[in-house]
Write a protein that holds these residues in place. Structure first.
Motif, PDB file in Angstrom:
ATOM      1  N   VAL A  62      24.048  90.676  39.964  1.00 14.98           N
ATOM      2  CA  VAL A  62      23.639  91.022  38.937  1.00 14.98           C
ATOM      3  C   VAL A  62      24.220  92.930  38.069  1.00 14.98           C
ATOM      4  O   VAL A  62      23.141  93.151  38.346  1.00 14.98           O
ATOM      5  CB  VAL A  62      22.750  90.698  37.742  1.00 14.98           C
ATOM      6  CG1 VAL A  62      22.997  90.710  35.920  1.00 14.98           C
ATOM      7  CG2 VAL A  62      22.064  89.326  38.498  1.00 14.98           C
ATOM      8  N   THR A  83      27.460  91.676  33.684  1.00 14.09           N
ATOM      9  CA  THR A  83      26.498  91.552  32.373  1.00 14.09           C
ATOM     10  C   THR A  83      27.708  92.119  30.945  1.00 14.09           C
ATOM     11  O   THR A  83      28.314  93.874  31.871  1.00 14.09           O
ATOM     12  CB  THR A  83      25.497  91.827  31.959  1.00 14.09           C
ATOM     13  OG1 THR A  83      25.507  92.557  32.568  1.00 14.09           O
ATOM     14  CG2 THR A  83      24.569  90.655  32.634  1.00 14.09           C
ATOM     15  N   ARG A  89      21.719  93.354  32.198  1.00 16.97           N
ATOM     16  CA  ARG A  89      21.762  92.898  33.517  1.00 16.97           C
ATOM     17  C   ARG A  89      19.941  92.519  33.490  1.00 16.97           C
ATOM     18  O   ARG A  89      19.595  91.359  34.597  1.00 16.97           O
ATOM     19  CB  ARG A  89      22.047  93.877  34.191  1.00 16.97           C
ATOM     20  CG  ARG A  89      21.816  93.621  35.622  1.00 16.97           C
ATOM     21  CD  ARG A  89      22.275  95.495  35.961  1.00 16.97           C
ATOM     22  NE  ARG A  89      22.410  95.278  36.877  1.00 16.97           N
ATOM     23  CZ  ARG A  89      22.546  96.797  37.750  1.00 16.97           C
ATOM     24  NH1 ARG A  89      21.407  97.310  37.143  1.00 16.97           N
ATOM     25  NH2 ARG A  89      23.424  97.008  38.761  1.00 16.97           N
TER      26      ARG A  89
END
Ligand code: AMP
Length: 188
Positions: A62, A83, A89
């Motif tokens: 991520v 993100t 995140r």
């Protein structure tokens, strides 16, 4: 289990930390766990991911768009989530995690550790938090947490929010068999 690992993005640290991070990656994969991490290809993050990939483990990364555009994401990630912000995140990592494992790191890692402890203290999170205290890296922080208790800034029970392991195998064991915690109200 989906294990969220927080750790350093520095590759310049003493070898013991990078080697231990590799051991963590190998163990997680061999035990059938999935890695949720910050997607970085550097430092302890890269070491965990390299070992995880070599051992056939599944990895979810991520990463905020700004870091992704700087080509800082690891190339072997099975599922990459980009993100817009750091806050998104962290929220996504927390949402996916069934346990948190904190390895040595800098202020980014420290923030992640303190954030999940804070959220657990207030019962926004319930997942176990395990700290890997490689070479006593976190011993001064643990002393500071004890001071918070001694001077009534924190309840003694909250020391147990984060359980401490000295070696990778012990850390994985604590993740797989978390102790049931009964926490009091945060406030005195
Ligand atoms: P630090 O402990 O200061 O090295 O920061 C580690 C944490 O900051 C990671 O868990 C990430 O959340 C973030 N971070 C810092 N650098 C990177 C990078 N190159 N790629 C991905 N995430 C990073």
């Amino acid at each position: 289990m989906r294990v969220c690992v927080y750790c350093s993005s520095s590759s310049a640290v003493p070898a013991v930390y990078l080697e231990t991070a590799s051991q963590v990656g190998t163990l997680l994969a061999n035990r059938g766990h999935e890695l949720v991490f910050g997607a970085g290809n550097v430092g302890l993050m890269g070491a965990v991911a390299d070992a995880m990939h070599a051992a056939g483990g599944r990895m979810v990364g991520v990463i905020p768009r700004r870091l992704y555009e700087r080509k800082l994401a690891h190339s072997d990630i099975d599922e990459l989530i980009v993100t817009e912000t750091m806050a998104e995140r962290k929220a996504e990592m927390e949402r996916r995690a069934e346990a948190f494992l904190v390895l040595p790191g800098g202020i980014g890692t420290l923030e992640e550790l303190v954030q999940v402890m804070t959220l657990r203290q207030l019962a926004y999170l319930e997942q176990p938090i395990v700290m890997l205290n490689t070479a006593g890296f976190y011993s001064l922080l643990l002393e500071h947490l004890q001071r918070l208790v001694d001077e009534a800034f924190m309840r003694a029970e909250f020391l147990d929010l984060c359980v401490v392991a000295d070696m990778p195998a012990e850390a994985i064991e604590l993740i797989e068999h978390p102790r049931e915690l009964v926490m009091p109200e945060k406030w005195f």
